[in-house]
Design an enzyme around this catalytic site. Structure first.
Site, short mmCIF file in Angstrom:
data_model
loop_
_atom_site.label_atom_id
_atom_site.label_comp_id
_atom_site.label_asym_id
_atom_site.label_seq_id
_atom_site.Cartn_x
_atom_site.Cartn_y
_atom_site.Cartn_z
N ASP A 87 75.61 41.28 44.30
CA ASP A 87 74.69 40.21 44.74
C ASP A 87 75.52 38.97 45.07
O ASP A 87 76.73 38.93 44.82
CB ASP A 87 73.65 39.93 43.64
N GLY A 100 79.33 39.33 46.14
CA GLY A 100 79.60 39.62 47.54
C GLY A 100 78.39 39.36 48.41
O GLY A 100 77.31 39.00 47.92
N ASP A 101 78.63 39.54 49.73
CA ASP A 101 77.58 39.32 50.73
C ASP A 101 77.40 40.63 51.48
O ASP A 101 78.34 41.11 52.12
CB ASP A 101 78.04 38.19 51.67
N PHE A 102 76.20 41.22 51.40
CA PHE A 102 76.05 42.57 51.95
C PHE A 102 76.08 42.63 53.47
O PHE A 102 76.15 43.72 54.03
CB PHE A 102 74.86 43.30 51.34
N HIS A 162 62.83 44.53 53.26
CA HIS A 162 61.71 43.82 53.90
C HIS A 162 62.05 42.37 54.28
O HIS A 162 61.35 41.77 55.08
CB HIS A 162 60.42 43.91 53.06
#
Ligand SMILES: C[S@@+](CC[C@H](N)C(=O)[O-])C[C@H]1O[C@@H](n2cnc3c(N)ncnc32)[C@H](O)[C@@H]1O
Length: 339
Positions: A202, A228-230, A248
């Protein structure tokens, strides 16, 4: 006329003025009414004083909550119903009011502009007045961040327990929850399956809130945080990857990109679990899922909810060889894809 004598406007009026009851409950939560009553019953006067309410409408407010089934009154003394006592007393582990506190503070005013959102297709939250996006505006303020992450845990608790129970975890050793927030899902899964180790991938700012929650359940040796950044980084490898209430938030291209990243991070035979309030395939029964999709209009530039069949189709296009949809609890279902 007689052919229509059983047709009444009741349903229309109940729904049309539904915000009366909704806001009454949200204000009760905001004021900490249920938390006050956790220490014992109270009469109207004392309760109004403890909550710093003007006398004019205090009794109407309390009795409205009685009529709405949120309070009980006996011999002039108000007390919490069993549900209110379990779910609406701040500080209890079963508290789900975080979600409703957020609904009161943010969504209630933003939903006032639904018509404008429907006309323009544009978000109606802080973005409209030049503020930051959903995550940036919540995450810039540590108190809001904790409230949001706690709200997610409460909202997802039923689904988390159902996933811990229904998925064949005994066939796998490791899991990564993508956007796992406070750790609600991983804590339930690891409590039920002592052989598993897992991580939450996350945004870095979530780390300390996750670590506190995990430590409070004595799971710090099996549950770690991976910042982290997905969208910028690959997903960390694991036997099982989970995504709860993630897809969503994003538009179709971003949804597909996340599913492809999950496919890349899994071994042959690995599983992806996507869960949220999936809309029923016929798009006519899961009102909560459909309204959640309108909520994504309010909150995001391109997010929308989708059916189990939609998601299974995207998963197959990303390479998953098997998919299945299983109901979890209430409005929530999961889509499982096997690589
Ligand atoms: C709607 S919450 C869902 C939380 C949890 N999975 C659940 O079902 O309750 C979305 C989560 O995605 C995380 N998130 C948002 N953007 C992200 C990004 N770019 N990279 C990693 N995580 C992100 C947020 O921090 C938040 O924890």
């Amino acid at each position: 006329m007689s052919a229509h004598s059983d047709v009444t406007p009741d349903k229309i009026m109940q729904l049309g003025l539904g915000f009366w009851g909704s806001k009454t409950l949200l204000s009760a939560i905001e004021l900490g009414l249920f938390t006050e009553l956790a220490s014992g019953p109270s009469d109207a006067r004392a309760l109004a004083e403890r909550l710093a309410l003007h006398p004019r409408s205090a009794r109407d407010f309390f009795d409205s909550l009685v009529a709405l089934g949120m309070l009980e009154r006996e011999d002039g003394l108000y007390r919490n119903t069993a549900e209110a006592d379990l779910f609406l007393v701040r500080g209890r582990p079963s508290y789900i009011g975080g979600m409703l506190e957020m609904a009161n503070e943010r969504l209630y005013p933003f939903w006032g502009s639904l018509t404008e959102g429907l006309r323009t297709g544009l978000p109606q939250n802080e973005v409209k007045t030049g503020g930051a996006g959903l995550f940036e505006s919540i995450y810039g303020d540590p108190a809001r961040l904790r409230l949001f992450l706690g709200a997610m845990t409460g909202l997802s608790m039923g689904a988390s327990k159902a996933i811990a129970e229904k998925f064949p975890w005994e066939d796998y050793q490791t899991a990564v929850d993508v956007g796992g927030a406070q750790g609600g899902l991983l804590v339930q899964v690891c409590l039920a399956h002592p052989h598993l180790t897992a991580a939450n991938f996350d945004l870095p700012v979530v780390g300390p809130v996750f670590e506190d929650y995990v430590a409070s359940h004595g799971l710090s040796d099996r549950l770690r945080f991976l910042p982290g950044d997905f969208f910028r980084e690959p997903l960390p490898p694991a036997d099982v990857i989970t995504m709860g209430h993630i897809l969503h938030d994003w538009d179709l291209g971003q949804k597909r990109a996340l599913l492809e990243k999950a496919y890349e991070a899994l071994p042959e035979g690995g599983a992806l679990i996507v869960f949220e309030a999936l809309i029923d395939d016929d798009r006519r029964r899961n009102a909560f899922g459909l309204l959640m999709s309108l909520n994504m209009l309010i909150e995001t530039p391109g997010g929308f909810d989708y059916t189990g069949a939609d998601c299974a189709g995207w998963m197959r296009e990303a390479g998953f060889r098997q998919t299945r949809v299983e109901h979890l609890v209430g409005p929530d279902s999961m889509v499982v894809g096997i690589k």
